[in-house]
Scaffold this motif. Structure first.
Motif, PDB file in Angstrom:
ATOM      1  N   PRO A 224       0.839  -1.486  -0.007  1.00 14.26           N
ATOM      2  CA  PRO A 224       0.057   0.071   0.006  1.00 14.26           C
ATOM      3  C   PRO A 224       0.805   1.215  -0.086  1.00 14.26           C
ATOM      4  CG  PRO A 224      -0.761  -1.367   1.569  1.00 14.26           C
ATOM      5  CD  PRO A 224       0.301  -2.249   1.041  1.00 14.26           C
ATOM      6  N   ALA A 225       1.858   1.351   0.946  1.00  9.10           N
ATOM      7  CA  ALA A 225       2.541   2.516   0.981  1.00  9.10           C
ATOM      8  C   ALA A 225       3.233   2.755  -0.232  1.00  9.10           C
ATOM      9  CB  ALA A 225       3.683   2.491   2.099  1.00  9.10           C
ATOM     10  N   VAL A 226       3.864   1.872  -1.137  1.00 13.86           N
ATOM     11  CA  VAL A 226       4.271   1.823  -2.658  1.00 13.86           C
ATOM     12  C   VAL A 226       3.315   2.507  -3.428  1.00 13.86           C
ATOM     13  CG1 VAL A 226       5.608   0.588  -4.290  1.00 13.86           C
ATOM     14  CG2 VAL A 226       6.180   0.274  -1.989  1.00 13.86           C
ATOM     15  N   SER A 227       2.293   1.769  -3.614  1.00 16.25           N
ATOM     16  CA  SER A 227       1.151   2.215  -4.295  1.00 16.25           C
ATOM     17  C   SER A 227       0.657   3.646  -4.419  1.00 16.25           C
ATOM     18  CB  SER A 227      -0.224   1.399  -4.385  1.00 16.25           C
ATOM     19  OG  SER A 227      -0.593   1.456  -3.104  1.00 16.25           O
ATOM     20  N   GLY A 228       0.809   4.377  -2.980  1.00 15.85           N
ATOM     21  CA  GLY A 228       0.320   5.480  -2.899  1.00 15.85           C
ATOM     22  C   GLY A 228       1.597   6.484  -3.424  1.00 15.85           C
ATOM     23  N   TRP A 229       2.649   6.253  -3.022  1.00 20.08           N
ATOM     24  CA  TRP A 229       3.966   7.127  -3.750  1.00 20.08           C
ATOM     25  C   TRP A 229       3.748   7.097  -5.438  1.00 20.08           C
ATOM     26  CZ3 TRP A 229       5.698  10.619  -1.485  1.00 20.08           C
ATOM     27  CH2 TRP A 229       5.995  10.747  -0.083  1.00 20.08           C
ATOM     28  N   ILE A 230       3.583   5.770  -5.806  1.00 17.50           N
ATOM     29  CA  ILE A 230       3.390   5.720  -7.523  1.00 17.50           C
ATOM     30  C   ILE A 230       2.431   6.556  -7.835  1.00 17.50           C
ATOM     31  CG2 ILE A 230       2.738   4.273  -9.234  1.00 17.50           C
ATOM     32  CD1 ILE A 230       3.903   1.583  -7.817  1.00 17.50           C
ATOM     33  N   GLY A 231       1.145   6.539  -7.218  1.00 20.46           N
ATOM     34  CA  GLY A 231       0.312   7.477  -7.534  1.00 20.46           C
ATOM     35  C   GLY A 231       0.559   9.118  -7.534  1.00 20.46           C
ATOM     36  N   VAL A 232       1.240   9.304  -6.364  1.00 24.99           N
ATOM     37  CA  VAL A 232       1.643  10.711  -6.129  1.00 24.99           C
ATOM     38  C   VAL A 232       2.825  11.195  -7.329  1.00 24.99           C
ATOM     39  CG1 VAL A 232       2.979  12.196  -4.731  1.00 24.99           C
ATOM     40  CG2 VAL A 232       1.215  10.625  -3.776  1.00 24.99           C
ATOM     41  N   ALA A 233       3.743  10.334  -7.270  1.00 26.78           N
ATOM     42  CA  ALA A 233       4.849  10.337  -8.515  1.00 26.78           C
ATOM     43  C   ALA A 233       4.338  10.603  -9.537  1.00 26.78           C
ATOM     44  CB  ALA A 233       5.736   9.208  -8.259  1.00 26.78           C
ATOM     45  N   GLY A 234       3.459   9.786 -10.238  1.00 30.50           N
ATOM     46  CA  GLY A 234       2.806  10.075 -11.468  1.00 30.50           C
ATOM     47  C   GLY A 234       2.022  11.261 -11.674  1.00 30.50           C
ATOM     48  N   LEU A 235       1.153  11.812 -10.711  1.00 32.99           N
ATOM     49  CA  LEU A 235       0.367  13.036 -10.741  1.00 32.99           C
ATOM     50  C   LEU A 235       1.438  14.060 -10.836  1.00 32.99           C
ATOM     51  CD1 LEU A 235      -2.600  13.442 -11.450  1.00 32.99           C
ATOM     52  CD2 LEU A 235      -2.022  11.262 -10.919  1.00 32.99           C
ATOM     53  N   THR A 236       2.513  14.183 -10.036  1.00 28.55           N
ATOM     54  CA  THR A 236       3.330  15.024 -10.185  1.00 28.55           C
ATOM     55  C   THR A 236       3.957  15.198 -11.506  1.00 28.55           C
ATOM     56  OG1 THR A 236       4.045  14.528  -7.764  1.00 28.55           O
ATOM     57  CG2 THR A 236       5.543  15.888  -8.836  1.00 28.55           C
ATOM     58  N   ALA A 237       4.108  14.214 -11.949  1.00 25.93           N
ATOM     59  CA  ALA A 237       4.721  14.354 -13.590  1.00 25.93           C
ATOM     60  C   ALA A 237       3.742  14.839 -14.376  1.00 25.93           C
ATOM     61  CB  ALA A 237       5.339  12.914 -13.806  1.00 25.93           C
ATOM     62  N   VAL A 238       2.439  14.452 -14.368  1.00 23.86           N
ATOM     63  CA  VAL A 238       1.276  14.965 -15.076  1.00 23.86           C
ATOM     64  C   VAL A 238       1.115  16.353 -14.832  1.00 23.86           C
ATOM     65  CG1 VAL A 238      -1.113  15.075 -15.439  1.00 23.86           C
ATOM     66  CG2 VAL A 238       0.368  12.699 -15.264  1.00 23.86           C
ATOM     67  N   ALA A 239       1.144  16.790 -13.553  1.00 25.32           N
ATOM     68  CA  ALA A 239       1.038  18.254 -13.091  1.00 25.32           C
ATOM     69  C   ALA A 239       2.315  19.049 -13.719  1.00 25.32           C
ATOM     70  CB  ALA A 239       0.903  18.450 -11.638  1.00 25.32           C
ATOM     71  N   GLY A 240       3.251  18.760 -13.509  1.00 30.10           N
ATOM     72  CA  GLY A 240       4.412  19.291 -13.971  1.00 30.10           C
ATOM     73  C   GLY A 240       4.291  19.553 -15.593  1.00 30.10           C
ATOM     74  N   MET A 241       4.057  18.487 -16.355  1.00 32.77           N
ATOM     75  CA  MET A 241       3.711  18.696 -17.759  1.00 32.77           C
ATOM     76  C   MET A 241       2.727  19.778 -17.891  1.00 32.77           C
ATOM     77  SD  MET A 241       4.574  15.146 -19.583  1.00 32.77           S
ATOM     78  CE  MET A 241       3.830  14.053 -18.313  1.00 32.77           C
ATOM     79  N   SER A 242       1.680  19.645 -17.118  1.00 32.40           N
ATOM     80  CA  SER A 242       0.569  20.772 -17.542  1.00 32.40           C
ATOM     81  C   SER A 242       0.868  22.089 -17.101  1.00 32.40           C
ATOM     82  CB  SER A 242      -0.698  20.345 -16.568  1.00 32.40           C
ATOM     83  OG  SER A 242      -0.967  18.976 -16.767  1.00 32.40           O
ATOM     84  N   TYR A 243       1.797  22.320 -16.236  1.00 31.05           N
ATOM     85  CA  TYR A 243       2.132  23.679 -15.740  1.00 31.05           C
ATOM     86  C   TYR A 243       2.968  24.108 -16.712  1.00 31.05           C
ATOM     87  CZ  TYR A 243       0.320  22.617 -11.131  1.00 31.05           C
ATOM     88  OH  TYR A 243      -0.481  22.108 -10.162  1.00 31.05           O
ATOM     89  N   TYR A 244       4.062  23.218 -17.175  1.00 29.49           N
ATOM     90  CA  TYR A 244       4.893  23.769 -18.227  1.00 29.49           C
ATOM     91  C   TYR A 244       4.356  24.174 -19.421  1.00 29.49           C
ATOM     92  CZ  TYR A 244       8.799  23.176 -21.656  1.00 29.49           C
ATOM     93  OH  TYR A 244       9.749  23.480 -22.636  1.00 29.49           O
ATOM     94  N   THR A 245       3.267  23.216 -19.907  1.00 25.42           N
ATOM     95  CA  THR A 245       2.388  23.583 -21.005  1.00 25.42           C
ATOM     96  C   THR A 245       1.821  24.846 -21.039  1.00 25.42           C
ATOM     97  OG1 THR A 245       2.022  21.113 -21.505  1.00 25.42           O
ATOM     98  CG2 THR A 245       0.836  22.824 -22.731  1.00 25.42           C
ATOM     99  N   ALA A 246       1.058  25.292 -19.864  1.00 23.25           N
ATOM    100  CA  ALA A 246       0.388  26.423 -19.661  1.00 23.25           C
ATOM    101  C   ALA A 246       1.635  27.530 -19.853  1.00 23.25           C
ATOM    102  CB  ALA A 246      -0.264  26.509 -18.254  1.00 23.25           C
ATOM    103  N   TYR A 247       2.899  27.487 -19.126  1.00 23.34           N
ATOM    104  CA  TYR A 247       3.596  28.487 -19.072  1.00 23.34           C
ATOM    105  C   TYR A 247       3.945  28.828 -20.667  1.00 23.34           C
ATOM    106  CZ  TYR A 247       7.977  30.873 -18.477  1.00 23.34           C
ATOM    107  OH  TYR A 247       9.124  31.838 -18.601  1.00 23.34           O
TER     108      TYR A 247
END
Length: 657
Positions: A29-52
């Motif tokens: 469970p702890a690993v799956s939580g970090w996988i989810g957070v890491a993946g969404l961090t990458a998605v959010a980062g690309m979204s912010y970069y695209t917006a910029y």
């Protein structure tokens, strides 16, 4: 500018869903939580970069933002047959990623809220048996919602629209062992499927008469005359295109919980609180608003904006009804659910009163701005409510009170969100609500007065909630409440910051109906200079009045609420029971559809159709039993039959001679 990397905004969440879904029993469970957070961090980062890159580094063409495709491929082609009215036409359906002001804005909204929910869920869902499965469902929903907002055409948006419905069904019914959660999931699925039927019919009509599913072609005002030539007047002077738009809005109204298709939203609070924040505050419920905004040129120009008037009044009525119901609810998540319905109504009516060019398109800009700011403060309200529920193990106001000293971070962040949604000066909600009120005042006075009244109601019921949770009576708790862990409070603090900071983003430069800046200047305080202070003063006074009344009634224990409830008597009972709209639906389905229509059909099917086929089968069996001796398998029986047959033939021949 190369935006091809944006394909990973879709690949990452679907990859996380497959990974966590297939191996949920093997991943800790702890690993799956970090996988989810890491993946969404990458998605959010690309979204912010695209917006910029899009808003700051790409020059405008003729003063307007350009449109780009991060990815585009042909999916299918077919030829529309020739008819008496229409020539033979070629229709192509693509799959891709469309990047323009509103799709990029929605990418930022979805990725931000989803990331905050992923971080928050690591603490909130800790110890849950289906922890990994929960993160898999979150990833699936994020993929579906991202695919919806970047869709290049109506057919693609419908595919992801339905996938959003499926993933929301899984998340609402996550606690599948609770009958109420299962019922809520089925209710949400059925109601939205009914609405989506209208959406699908509208899409098919649009493709046939409009000649395209592509947003770039459909929203090009220069091609509207050609579409009108192919779209004959059908009913009461309304073109088939307008009919298609209204049917498509029906799908949007179902997804965005607009009256009368709103009945699924309060029950959907049976899902985990992070689900409420993600789906029912900031993302899925604004899909209908996004759909109207995406097709706004068509809504505005066809039949003098008749479909847009429908949008405006449905939004206004929904906003008013939901605000009134929210006044009497005692489950804090249901109060926030009806608040969401009311605020989505704000966005819809803002689109409905908007024009297209320049300052006349203020309503469009205000709607998108309020969508963005509402995503921040409403997600914050739901997550803060989850923090409260996590501390006291109850959803009801009667079990709360005096929590400010136990939950200091939750108290402050909830207060910031409540101030923002109430339109308190200098918060994000203040700026976006001001623009909505101005647009309504300029184009539709009755809707303006409804909007102003709802603003006062919003301030009252939000601070009724705030005082009831954090002030009010001193409650004796079985276990001393304590602040939530950092995994839950960090998202609260970030969203609190965004509930203020998003008011200073230059939306009037970025997201407009005709893609041209309204105010024409960008700066930290440019929004303050653009405020219509005469209108804002009225709204501020209305909001402060609502807060003051709530303070008088609920800051300390008094008998005034009970007296007011008794004074309103039957009306209070009606609002508490949500105007019995659910009961009306149950009466129609059970007493009319099931009893008067389905039951006779079932009787005919069973007693006539089935009985006929069963009768034929039974008679065949009876006849078979009677004649089965003819083929007994005994040679003496066959010899006797042969001899008997010969004897009968001899008799017949002798008789004939």
């Amino acid at each position: 500018m190369d935006f091809s990397y944006t394909i990973f905004i879709l690949i990452i969440p679907i990859a996380m869903f497959l990974l966590l879904g297939f191996f949920y029993n093997k991943i800790k469970p702890a690993v799956s939580g970090w996988i989810g957070v890491a993946g969404l961090t990458a998605v959010a980062g690309m979204s912010y970069y695209t917006a910029y890159q899009y808003f700051f580094n790409i020059p405008k063409v003729a003063g307007k933002f350009q449109t780009f495709f991060g990815f585009k491929m042909n999916w299918m082609n077919y030829i529309l047959p020739k008819t008496e009215d229409l020539p033979e036409r070629f229709l192509a359906i693509d799959m891709g990623i469309l990047l323009d002001p509103i799709s990029i804005m929605m990418m930022v909204v979805v990725s931000t809220i989803s990331l905050m929910v992923h971080i928050y869920s690591r603490g909130y869902m800790k110890g849950d048996r289906g922890y990994t499965k929960f993160f898999a469902f979150l990833s699936l929903f994020t993929f579906a919602m991202m695919g919806l907002v970047v869709a290049t055409n109506l057919f693609q948006i419908y595919v992801f629209w339905e996938l959003v419905g499926v993933s929301s069904f899984l998340l609402i019914g996550y606690y599948y062992e609770k009958p109420s959660a299962v019922a809520a999931a089925k209710k949400a699925f059925i109601v939205t499927r009914f609405a989506d039927l209208g959406f699908l019919i509208g899409i098919l009509l649009m493709g046939y008469y409009g000649g395209s599913y592509d947003f770039m072609e459909l929203n090009n005002p220069e091609g509207f005359n050609i579409i009108l030539e192919n779209a004959p007047q059908k009913f009461m002077g309304i073109s088939v295109i307008t009919t298609a738009l209204i049917l498509m809005f029906m799908g949007g109204a179902g997804k965005s919980a607009m009256f009368p298709l709103h009945i699924w939203l309060p029950d959907a609070m049976e899902g985990p609180t992070p689900v409420s924040a993600l789906i029912h505050a900031a993302t899925m419920v604004v899909a209908g608003v996004y759909l109207v905004a995406r097709m706004f040129p068509m809504f505005h120009f066809f039949d003098d904006g008749f479909a847009l008037h429908v949008v405006a009044w449905v939004g206004a009525i929904s906003s008013l009804i939901a605000a009134i119901i929210a006044l009497t609810q005692t489950d804090i998540k249901r109060v926030l659910a009806f608040s969401t319905m009311s605020q989505i109504g704000y966005m819809m009516l803002a689109l409905g009163v908007s024009e297209y060019d320049g300052h006349e398109g203020l309503g469009y800009m205000a709607s998108m701005w309020h969508l963005f700011s509402h995503a921040m403060f409403k997600a914050l309200l739901f997550l803060a409510a989850g923090s409260v529920i996590h501390a006291v193990h109850s959803n009801y106001l009667k079990d709360m009170g005096g929590l400010r000293k136990y939950l200091p971070i939750t108290n402050i962040t909830f207060l910031i969100a409540a101030l923002s949604i109430s339109g308190f000066p200098l918060t994000a909600g203040f700026f976006s609500k001001d623009e909505i009120l101005v647009a309504a005042f300029e184009h539709n006075k009755p809707i303006y007065f409804i909007t102003l009244f709802v603003a006062g109601l919003t301030a009252f019921y939000m601070f009724r909630l705030y005082f009831g949770i954090f002030w009010g009576k001193k409650t004796a708790y079985e276990h001393t409440p304590h602040e939530s862990p950092w995994s839950m409070t960090i998202p609260l603090m970030f969203l609190a910051f965004m509930s203020i900071a998003s008011g200073y983003l230059p939306f009037s430069e970025w997201v407009t109906a005709d893609r041209e800046a309204i105010h024409g200047h960008i700066g930290l305080f440019s929004n303050l200079g653009a405020i219509h202070w005469d209108m804002a003063a009225i709204a501020i006074a209305t909001g402060l009045l609502g807060i003051a009344i709530a303070w008088f009634f609920y800051k300390k224990p008094t008998d005034y609420p009970a007296k007011i409830s008794a004074a309103f008597g039957r009306f209070y009972k009606w609002t508490f029971n949500k105007f019995y709209i659910d009961e009306v639906y149950l009466f129609i389905t059970h007493k009319i559809i099931f009893k008067c229509i389905s039951t006779p059909f079932a009787w005919f099917d069973k007693k006539v159709v089935d009985a006929t086929m069963e009768g034929i089968g039974n008679k065949t069996v009876d006849v078979s039993k009677l004649i089965k001796g003819v083929q007994s398998g005994k040679i003496q029986d066959y010899a006797f039959a042969f001899a008997g047959g010969v004897f009968i033939l001899v008799l017949i021949v002798m008789y004939m001679l």
